[in-house]
Design a protein around this motif. Structure first.
Motif, PDB file in Angstrom:
ATOM      1  N   GLY A  52      53.655 -32.981  -6.148  1.00  0.00           N
ATOM      2  CA  GLY A  52      53.815 -32.235  -7.390  1.00  0.00           C
ATOM      3  C   GLY A  52      52.505 -31.656  -7.895  1.00  0.00           C
ATOM      4  O   GLY A  52      52.433 -30.495  -8.321  1.00  0.00           O
ATOM      5  N   LEU A  53      51.441 -32.467  -7.828  1.00  0.00           N
ATOM      6  CA  LEU A  53      50.123 -32.009  -8.277  1.00  0.00           C
ATOM      7  C   LEU A  53      49.572 -30.911  -7.368  1.00  0.00           C
ATOM      8  O   LEU A  53      49.068 -29.883  -7.841  1.00  0.00           O
ATOM      9  CB  LEU A  53      49.152 -33.193  -8.320  1.00  0.00           C
ATOM     10  N   LEU A  54      49.691 -31.129  -6.046  1.00  0.00           N
ATOM     11  CA  LEU A  54      49.209 -30.125  -5.098  1.00  0.00           C
ATOM     12  C   LEU A  54      49.997 -28.817  -5.226  1.00  0.00           C
ATOM     13  O   LEU A  54      49.429 -27.721  -5.168  1.00  0.00           O
ATOM     14  CB  LEU A  54      49.325 -30.658  -3.665  1.00  0.00           C
ATOM     15  N   TRP A  55      51.302 -28.951  -5.404  1.00  0.00           N
ATOM     16  CA  TRP A  55      52.175 -27.777  -5.527  1.00  0.00           C
ATOM     17  C   TRP A  55      51.822 -26.958  -6.778  1.00  0.00           C
ATOM     18  O   TRP A  55      51.813 -25.732  -6.756  1.00  0.00           O
ATOM     19  CB  TRP A  55      53.619 -28.242  -5.573  1.00  0.00           C
ATOM     20  N   SER A  56      51.523 -27.667  -7.874  1.00  0.00           N
ATOM     21  CA  SER A  56      51.196 -26.966  -9.125  1.00  0.00           C
ATOM     22  C   SER A  56      49.853 -26.239  -9.032  1.00  0.00           C
ATOM     23  O   SER A  56      49.658 -25.182  -9.642  1.00  0.00           O
ATOM     24  CB  SER A  56      51.159 -27.963 -10.293  1.00  0.00           C
ATOM     25  N   TYR A  57      48.909 -26.815  -8.234  1.00  0.00           N
ATOM     26  CA  TYR A  57      47.592 -26.190  -8.096  1.00  0.00           C
ATOM     27  C   TYR A  57      47.596 -25.065  -7.075  1.00  0.00           C
ATOM     28  O   TYR A  57      46.942 -24.039  -7.267  1.00  0.00           O
ATOM     29  CB  TYR A  57      46.542 -27.237  -7.693  1.00  0.00           C
ATOM     30  N   THR A  58      48.322 -25.254  -5.974  1.00  0.00           N
ATOM     31  CA  THR A  58      48.302 -24.266  -4.886  1.00  0.00           C
ATOM     32  C   THR A  58      49.453 -23.278  -4.950  1.00  0.00           C
ATOM     33  O   THR A  58      49.393 -22.220  -4.321  1.00  0.00           O
ATOM     34  CB  THR A  58      48.363 -24.989  -3.528  1.00  0.00           C
ATOM     35  N   ASN A  59      50.518 -23.657  -5.675  1.00  0.00           N
ATOM     36  CA  ASN A  59      51.726 -22.826  -5.765  1.00  0.00           C
ATOM     37  C   ASN A  59      52.331 -22.553  -4.377  1.00  0.00           C
ATOM     38  O   ASN A  59      52.909 -21.502  -4.127  1.00  0.00           O
ATOM     39  CB  ASN A  59      51.431 -21.503  -6.465  1.00  0.00           C
ATOM     40  N   SER A  60      52.172 -23.541  -3.487  1.00  0.00           N
ATOM     41  CA  SER A  60      52.668 -23.407  -2.122  1.00  0.00           C
ATOM     42  C   SER A  60      53.776 -24.433  -1.857  1.00  0.00           C
ATOM     43  O   SER A  60      53.573 -25.640  -2.030  1.00  0.00           O
ATOM     44  CB  SER A  60      51.539 -23.620  -1.114  1.00  0.00           C
ATOM     45  N   TYR A  61      54.926 -23.935  -1.433  1.00  0.00           N
ATOM     46  CA  TYR A  61      56.058 -24.808  -1.122  1.00  0.00           C
ATOM     47  C   TYR A  61      55.763 -25.715   0.071  1.00  0.00           C
ATOM     48  O   TYR A  61      56.364 -26.769   0.227  1.00  0.00           O
ATOM     49  CB  TYR A  61      57.294 -23.952  -0.833  1.00  0.00           C
ATOM     50  N   TYR A  62      54.786 -25.328   0.898  1.00  0.00           N
ATOM     51  CA  TYR A  62      54.467 -26.099   2.095  1.00  0.00           C
ATOM     52  C   TYR A  62      53.803 -27.441   1.786  1.00  0.00           C
ATOM     53  O   TYR A  62      53.587 -28.241   2.695  1.00  0.00           O
ATOM     54  CB  TYR A  62      53.582 -25.266   3.029  1.00  0.00           C
ATOM     55  N   CYS A  63      53.496 -27.687   0.517  1.00  0.00           N
ATOM     56  CA  CYS A  63      52.997 -29.014   0.112  1.00  0.00           C
ATOM     57  C   CYS A  63      54.047 -30.093   0.389  1.00  0.00           C
ATOM     58  O   CYS A  63      53.722 -31.269   0.539  1.00  0.00           O
ATOM     59  CB  CYS A  63      52.644 -29.026  -1.378  1.00  0.00           C
ATOM     60  N   ASN A  64      55.323 -29.665   0.492  1.00  0.00           N
ATOM     61  CA  ASN A  64      56.403 -30.613   0.760  1.00  0.00           C
ATOM     62  C   ASN A  64      56.317 -31.231   2.156  1.00  0.00           C
ATOM     63  O   ASN A  64      57.038 -32.184   2.455  1.00  0.00           O
ATOM     64  CB  ASN A  64      57.759 -29.928   0.594  1.00  0.00           C
ATOM     65  N   LEU A  65      55.435 -30.702   2.997  1.00  0.00           N
ATOM     66  CA  LEU A  65      55.202 -31.331   4.303  1.00  0.00           C
ATOM     67  C   LEU A  65      54.628 -32.737   4.147  1.00  0.00           C
ATOM     68  O   LEU A  65      54.616 -33.523   5.091  1.00  0.00           O
ATOM     69  CB  LEU A  65      54.259 -30.458   5.147  1.00  0.00           C
ATOM     70  N   GLY A  66      54.158 -33.031   2.932  1.00  0.00           N
ATOM     71  CA  GLY A  66      53.671 -34.382   2.634  1.00  0.00           C
ATOM     72  C   GLY A  66      54.737 -35.445   2.825  1.00  0.00           C
ATOM     73  O   GLY A  66      54.429 -36.622   3.064  1.00  0.00           O
ATOM     74  N   TRP A  67      56.020 -35.050   2.737  1.00  0.00           N
ATOM     75  CA  TRP A  67      57.105 -36.015   2.959  1.00  0.00           C
ATOM     76  C   TRP A  67      57.106 -36.549   4.387  1.00  0.00           C
ATOM     77  O   TRP A  67      57.490 -37.699   4.633  1.00  0.00           O
ATOM     78  CB  TRP A  67      58.460 -35.377   2.636  1.00  0.00           C
ATOM     79  N   ILE A  68      56.658 -35.724   5.318  1.00  0.00           N
ATOM     80  CA  ILE A  68      56.577 -36.172   6.718  1.00  0.00           C
ATOM     81  C   ILE A  68      55.526 -37.274   6.856  1.00  0.00           C
ATOM     82  O   ILE A  68      55.730 -38.264   7.558  1.00  0.00           O
ATOM     83  CB  ILE A  68      56.248 -34.982   7.643  1.00  0.00           C
ATOM     84  N   VAL A  69      54.403 -37.104   6.135  1.00  0.00           N
ATOM     85  CA  VAL A  69      53.352 -38.130   6.128  1.00  0.00           C
ATOM     86  C   VAL A  69      53.904 -39.431   5.559  1.00  0.00           C
ATOM     87  O   VAL A  69      53.667 -40.521   6.092  1.00  0.00           O
ATOM     88  CB  VAL A  69      52.133 -37.654   5.308  1.00  0.00           C
ATOM     89  N   MET A  70      54.679 -39.317   4.473  1.00  0.00           N
ATOM     90  CA  MET A  70      55.282 -40.505   3.850  1.00  0.00           C
ATOM     91  C   MET A  70      56.203 -41.242   4.816  1.00  0.00           C
ATOM     92  O   MET A  70      56.217 -42.479   4.870  1.00  0.00           O
ATOM     93  CB  MET A  70      56.073 -40.103   2.602  1.00  0.00           C
TER      94      MET A  70
END
Length: 220
Positions: A52-70
């Motif tokens: 959420g924090l990364l998405w708000s700063y970068t405005n990039s939907y690809y931040c959701n790739l973090g779920w793969i790390v999780m």
């Protein structure tokens, strides 16, 4: 007569040992399942916060790739817990295995959903997503938590899952962008972290009471 009395006492003692063994196994199973539920809940909440924090700063939907790390972190923790149980000599349980398989399946679905959401994301526009990842995660959490509650015969876990499912899924569908992660955090807290913590607390409290009872019996 003495022999018959000794046999009775021996039989009663054996029954008592069996009863204590079954009760101890039930507590171990409940504790392990509660720890698994709590671990995945915390992982989801932390990951959603970071994304959420990364998405708000970068405005990039690809931040959701973090779920793969999780997913990989969760599976590593899950494997470590299994190794620790085997090292400690914890007897294998069908219920414990089912619960772990439920969360392995959860991890696989999250992985495939994350990959699919990136493929179906056109023009980096959250509104254009064909597969809303946040709502998908909340749906997966709902099914995994409810199944865990059913396996453990825990009405409390199932109730929390049912209460959090509709509101968190609806919020995830209504929100767009980083705000979606707030719905995931809400779902993770209500469906996993809180019931997992309560189940773990109850388990420890019951164990403490039984230890006190045994000490009192020995003193008498």
């Amino acid at each position: 007569m003495e022999t018959e009395e000794n046999k009775k006492l021996s039989a009663e003692h054996s029954i008592e040992i069996i009863r204590e063994t079954i009760e101890q196994s039930r507590k171990v199973i409940t504790r392990n399942c509660a720890v698994t539920l709590l671990t995945w809940g915390i992982l989801i909440c932390v990951t959603a916060t970071v994304i959420g924090l990364l998405w708000s700063y970068t405005n990039s939907y690809y931040c959701n790739l973090g779920w793969i790390v999780m997913v990989f972190i969760g599976l590593l923790i899950n494997s470590k817990m299994i190794i620790e149980e085997e090292t400690a000599g914890v007897p294998k349980s069908f219920i414990n295995d089912i619960t772990k398989n439920i969360w392995r399946t959860f991890a696989v679905v999250i992985f495939t959903s994350t990959v699919a959401s990136q493929v179906t994301n056109f023009g980096n526009d959250p509104i254009a997503q064909e597969l809303p990842i946040s709502a998908t995660i909340n749906i997966c959490m709902t099914f995994a938590a409810i199944m865990t509650g059913i396996v453990l015969k825990s009405e409390m876990i199932s109730l929390f899952a049912c209460c959090g499912s509709y509101s968190s899924i609806k919020a995830a569908l209504d929100c767009n962008g980083p705000e979606e992660m707030a719905a995931v955090i809400f779902g993770g807290m209500l469906m996993m972290v809180i019931p997992g913590a309560i189940a773990l607390y109850r388990n420890r409290k019951t164990k403490g009471r039984q230890n006190e009872t045994k000490l009192n019996e020995k003193e008498q």
